[in-house]
Design a protein around this motif. Structure first.
Motif, PDB file in Angstrom:
ATOM      1  N   VAL A 109      25.429   4.221   9.969  1.00  0.00           N
ATOM      2  CA  VAL A 109      25.682   4.613  11.359  1.00  0.00           C
ATOM      3  C   VAL A 109      25.140   3.583  12.339  1.00  0.00           C
ATOM      4  O   VAL A 109      25.780   3.240  13.342  1.00  0.00           O
ATOM      5  N   ASP A 110      23.952   3.056  12.048  1.00  0.00           N
ATOM      6  CA  ASP A 110      23.257   2.182  13.005  1.00  0.00           C
ATOM      7  C   ASP A 110      23.665   0.725  12.905  1.00  0.00           C
ATOM      8  O   ASP A 110      23.442  -0.047  13.837  1.00  0.00           O
ATOM      9  N   GLY A 111      24.203   0.320  11.758  1.00  0.00           N
ATOM     10  CA  GLY A 111      24.583  -1.078  11.571  1.00  0.00           C
ATOM     11  C   GLY A 111      23.458  -1.973  11.105  1.00  0.00           C
ATOM     12  O   GLY A 111      23.647  -3.178  10.943  1.00  0.00           O
ATOM     13  N   ALA A 112      22.262  -1.415  10.902  1.00  0.00           N
ATOM     14  CA  ALA A 112      21.117  -2.176  10.397  1.00  0.00           C
ATOM     15  C   ALA A 112      20.258  -1.248   9.548  1.00  0.00           C
ATOM     16  O   ALA A 112      20.074  -0.076   9.894  1.00  0.00           O
ATOM     17  N   SER A 113      19.739  -1.772   8.454  1.00  0.00           N
ATOM     18  CA  SER A 113      18.910  -0.948   7.584  1.00  0.00           C
ATOM     19  C   SER A 113      17.522  -0.763   8.187  1.00  0.00           C
ATOM     20  O   SER A 113      16.955  -1.703   8.751  1.00  0.00           O
ATOM     21  N   PRO A 114      16.941   0.440   8.053  1.00  0.00           N
ATOM     22  CA  PRO A 114      15.561   0.634   8.513  1.00  0.00           C
ATOM     23  C   PRO A 114      14.527   0.037   7.566  1.00  0.00           C
ATOM     24  O   PRO A 114      13.337   0.048   7.877  1.00  0.00           O
ATOM     25  N   LEU A 115      14.970  -0.476   6.422  1.00  0.00           N
ATOM     26  CA  LEU A 115      14.071  -1.092   5.451  1.00  0.00           C
ATOM     27  C   LEU A 115      14.337  -2.591   5.394  1.00  0.00           C
ATOM     28  O   LEU A 115      15.452  -3.019   5.073  1.00  0.00           O
ATOM     29  N   ASP A 116      13.336  -3.393   5.700  1.00  0.00           N
ATOM     30  CA  ASP A 116      13.490  -4.824   5.522  1.00  0.00           C
ATOM     31  C   ASP A 116      13.156  -5.189   4.075  1.00  0.00           C
ATOM     32  O   ASP A 116      12.845  -4.319   3.243  1.00  0.00           O
ATOM     33  N   GLU A 117      13.239  -6.468   3.763  1.00  0.00           N
ATOM     34  CA  GLU A 117      13.050  -6.898   2.376  1.00  0.00           C
ATOM     35  C   GLU A 117      11.665  -6.544   1.855  1.00  0.00           C
ATOM     36  O   GLU A 117      11.522  -6.054   0.716  1.00  0.00           O
ATOM     37  N   ALA A 118      10.636  -6.762   2.664  1.00  0.00           N
ATOM     38  CA  ALA A 118       9.272  -6.480   2.212  1.00  0.00           C
ATOM     39  C   ALA A 118       9.095  -5.000   1.903  1.00  0.00           C
ATOM     40  O   ALA A 118       8.433  -4.631   0.920  1.00  0.00           O
ATOM     41  N   ALA A 119       9.684  -4.136   2.737  1.00  0.00           N
ATOM     42  CA  ALA A 119       9.576  -2.698   2.500  1.00  0.00           C
ATOM     43  C   ALA A 119      10.307  -2.300   1.228  1.00  0.00           C
ATOM     44  O   ALA A 119       9.818  -1.465   0.445  1.00  0.00           O
ATOM     45  N   ARG A 120      11.479  -2.872   0.997  1.00  0.00           N
ATOM     46  CA  ARG A 120      12.233  -2.540  -0.214  1.00  0.00           C
ATOM     47  C   ARG A 120      11.481  -2.985  -1.471  1.00  0.00           C
ATOM     48  O   ARG A 120      11.474  -2.277  -2.494  1.00  0.00           O
ATOM     49  N   ILE A 121      10.863  -4.147  -1.417  1.00  0.00           N
ATOM     50  CA  ILE A 121      10.108  -4.625  -2.573  1.00  0.00           C
ATOM     51  C   ILE A 121       8.906  -3.727  -2.824  1.00  0.00           C
ATOM     52  O   ILE A 121       8.610  -3.349  -3.970  1.00  0.00           O
ATOM     53  N   ALA A 122       8.189  -3.360  -1.744  1.00  0.00           N
ATOM     54  CA  ALA A 122       7.032  -2.474  -1.900  1.00  0.00           C
ATOM     55  C   ALA A 122       7.449  -1.125  -2.472  1.00  0.00           C
ATOM     56  O   ALA A 122       6.757  -0.552  -3.321  1.00  0.00           O
ATOM     57  N   LEU A 123       8.595  -0.610  -2.027  1.00  0.00           N
ATOM     58  CA  LEU A 123       9.098   0.659  -2.546  1.00  0.00           C
ATOM     59  C   LEU A 123       9.440   0.544  -4.029  1.00  0.00           C
ATOM     60  O   LEU A 123       9.050   1.394  -4.837  1.00  0.00           O
ATOM     61  N   ALA A 124      10.153  -0.528  -4.386  1.00  0.00           N
ATOM     62  CA  ALA A 124      10.551  -0.720  -5.784  1.00  0.00           C
ATOM     63  C   ALA A 124       9.355  -0.928  -6.702  1.00  0.00           C
ATOM     64  O   ALA A 124       9.364  -0.488  -7.863  1.00  0.00           O
ATOM     65  N   ASP A 125       8.313  -1.569  -6.191  1.00  0.00           N
ATOM     66  CA  ASP A 125       7.131  -1.870  -7.007  1.00  0.00           C
ATOM     67  C   ASP A 125       6.103  -0.742  -7.009  1.00  0.00           C
ATOM     68  O   ASP A 125       5.043  -0.868  -7.629  1.00  0.00           O
ATOM     69  N   GLY A 126       6.387   0.329  -6.299  1.00  0.00           N
ATOM     70  CA  GLY A 126       5.432   1.423  -6.225  1.00  0.00           C
ATOM     71  C   GLY A 126       4.191   1.080  -5.437  1.00  0.00           C
ATOM     72  O   GLY A 126       3.124   1.678  -5.646  1.00  0.00           O
ATOM     73  N   ALA A 127       4.318   0.126  -4.506  1.00  0.00           N
ATOM     74  CA  ALA A 127       3.168  -0.362  -3.745  1.00  0.00           C
ATOM     75  C   ALA A 127       3.120   0.206  -2.334  1.00  0.00           C
ATOM     76  O   ALA A 127       2.396  -0.310  -1.479  1.00  0.00           O
ATOM     77  N   ALA A 128       3.879   1.264  -2.071  1.00  0.00           N
ATOM     78  CA  ALA A 128       3.942   1.838  -0.731  1.00  0.00           C
ATOM     79  C   ALA A 128       3.531   3.308  -0.767  1.00  0.00           C
ATOM     80  O   ALA A 128       3.704   3.993  -1.773  1.00  0.00           O
ATOM     81  N   THR A 129       2.979   3.779   0.347  1.00  0.00           N
ATOM     82  CA  THR A 129       2.740   5.200   0.556  1.00  0.00           C
ATOM     83  C   THR A 129       3.973   5.785   1.233  1.00  0.00           C
ATOM     84  O   THR A 129       4.437   5.254   2.245  1.00  0.00           O
ATOM     85  N   VAL A 130       4.528   6.850   0.669  1.00  0.00           N
ATOM     86  CA  VAL A 130       5.805   7.386   1.140  1.00  0.00           C
ATOM     87  C   VAL A 130       5.645   8.855   1.526  1.00  0.00           C
ATOM     88  O   VAL A 130       5.051   9.645   0.779  1.00  0.00           O
ATOM     89  N   ILE A 131       6.163   9.198   2.703  1.00  0.00           N
ATOM     90  CA  ILE A 131       6.262  10.591   3.145  1.00  0.00           C
ATOM     91  C   ILE A 131       7.742  10.888   3.359  1.00  0.00           C
ATOM     92  O   ILE A 131       8.414  10.176   4.112  1.00  0.00           O
ATOM     93  N   VAL A 132       8.260  11.901   2.684  1.00  0.00           N
ATOM     94  CA  VAL A 132       9.663  12.293   2.829  1.00  0.00           C
ATOM     95  C   VAL A 132       9.714  13.762   3.219  1.00  0.00           C
ATOM     96  O   VAL A 132       9.121  14.610   2.541  1.00  0.00           O
ATOM     97  N   GLU A 133      10.401  14.056   4.315  1.00  0.00           N
ATOM     98  CA  GLU A 133      10.557  15.454   4.719  1.00  0.00           C
ATOM     99  C   GLU A 133      11.695  15.594   5.704  1.00  0.00           C
ATOM    100  O   GLU A 133      11.957  14.701   6.523  1.00  0.00           O
ATOM    101  N   ARG A 134      12.443  16.677   5.568  1.00  0.00           N
ATOM    102  CA  ARG A 134      13.456  17.107   6.545  1.00  0.00           C
ATOM    103  C   ARG A 134      14.476  16.016   6.874  1.00  0.00           C
ATOM    104  O   ARG A 134      14.912  15.874   8.004  1.00  0.00           O
TER     105      ARG A 134
END
Length: 270
Positions: free
Chosen positions: A17-42
């Motif tokens: 919808v927005d035309g740009a991802s809310p995740l940049d490369e560093a965030a995607r790598i941290a997510l894939a490597d399990g190196a990020a704290t994640v809160i998911v809700e609603r």
């Protein structure tokens, strides 16, 4: 669905919808490597890594206070935080103002269609531009550190981070161009092909000792020839909005910036 998969799903829905991802490369790598704290809700998420916050709400959950709740959920984080608004969204600006986050950086996306003609690549005597090989790793890291000493993200690249980026599916050593003369490696242009249509001037780094010789323009031009040869339709790049010399070089090479292609970084003090 686990948190990482749900974050990816929400990010993809937002990007559509927005035309740009809310995740940049560093965030995607941290997510894939399990190196990020994640809160998911609603239908939204907040992702924290190394003092960097990524926050997004899927389109059909917006306007319901989800973003506000997620931002309040990280309020207890101890230390300075920065966050990007990929696309300079008004909702992000309102949240930033409400919660006392300061706008500190504007990052432009500039784009160039490959239908524009390119100047021929003419190298001065003694200078070679070639593709990367494994023996270049230390030199690339050293040039990068010197070229981006004051850059908060790129300047931190070490051998481990270099290897991690090279492990990404898009990496092609033929697209990492290295400039050298008799003294050694002077600079590099790391290109990136996103898909059949889109290429990127990913990183151009020139050793401070080689500044003033037009090497940045030559490396950029070499990379544009490489990407055009792959058949992409458009090439993009990211540049700090206040980097006048770089913006001027890219403009002369046919790149242009639209206001909607602005990414904004906000900072919350410790």
């Amino acid at each position: 669905m686990d948190d990482a998969a749900e974050v990816t799903r929400i990010a993809d829905a937002a990007e559509a919808v927005d035309g740009a991802s809310p995740l940049d490369e560093a965030a995607r790598i941290a997510l894939a490597d399990g190196a990020a704290t994640v809160i998911v809700e609603r239908g939204g998420f907040a992702l924290l890594h190394d003092g960097d916050l990524s926050l997004a709400v899927q389109p059909d959950s917006r306007g319901r206070g989800v973003g506000t709740a997620l931002l309040e959920g990280v309020a207890s984080y101890d230390g300075e935080l920065v966050a990007w608004s990929h696309g300079d969204h008004p909702a992000a600006a309102r949240l930033a103002t409400t919660y006392g986050w300061e706008r500190v950086r504007d990052l432009w996306v500039m784009r160039r269609p490959t239908s524009l003609p390119l100047s021929p690549l003419e190298l001065p005597d003694g200078l070679t531009i070639r593709s990367y090989d494994d023996s270049d790793a230390d030199a690339i890291v050293a040039v990068n550190a010197a070229a981006f000493a004051s850059h908060p993200e790129q300047g931190a690249m070490d051998r481990g981070n270099l290897a991690r980026r090279m492990a990404e599916p898009w990496f092609d050593p033929a697209g990492l161009l290295v400039a050298e003369d008799g003294s050694g490696v002077l600079g590099f242009h790391w290109t990136k092909q996103h898909d059949e249509r889109l290429g990127e001037v990913y990183v151009v780094g020139v050793s401070p000792q080689a500044q003033g010789r037009g090497l940045g323009k030559l490396l950029t031009l070499a990379g544009l020839h490489h990407l055009a040869g792959l058949g992409v339709e458009e090439v993009l790049l990211y540049v700090e909005s206040d980097n006048g010399p770089a913006v001027a070089v890219y403009s002369r090479l046919g790149f242009a910036h639209a206001d909607a292609d602005t990414h904004v970084q906000y900072r919350r003090g410790a």
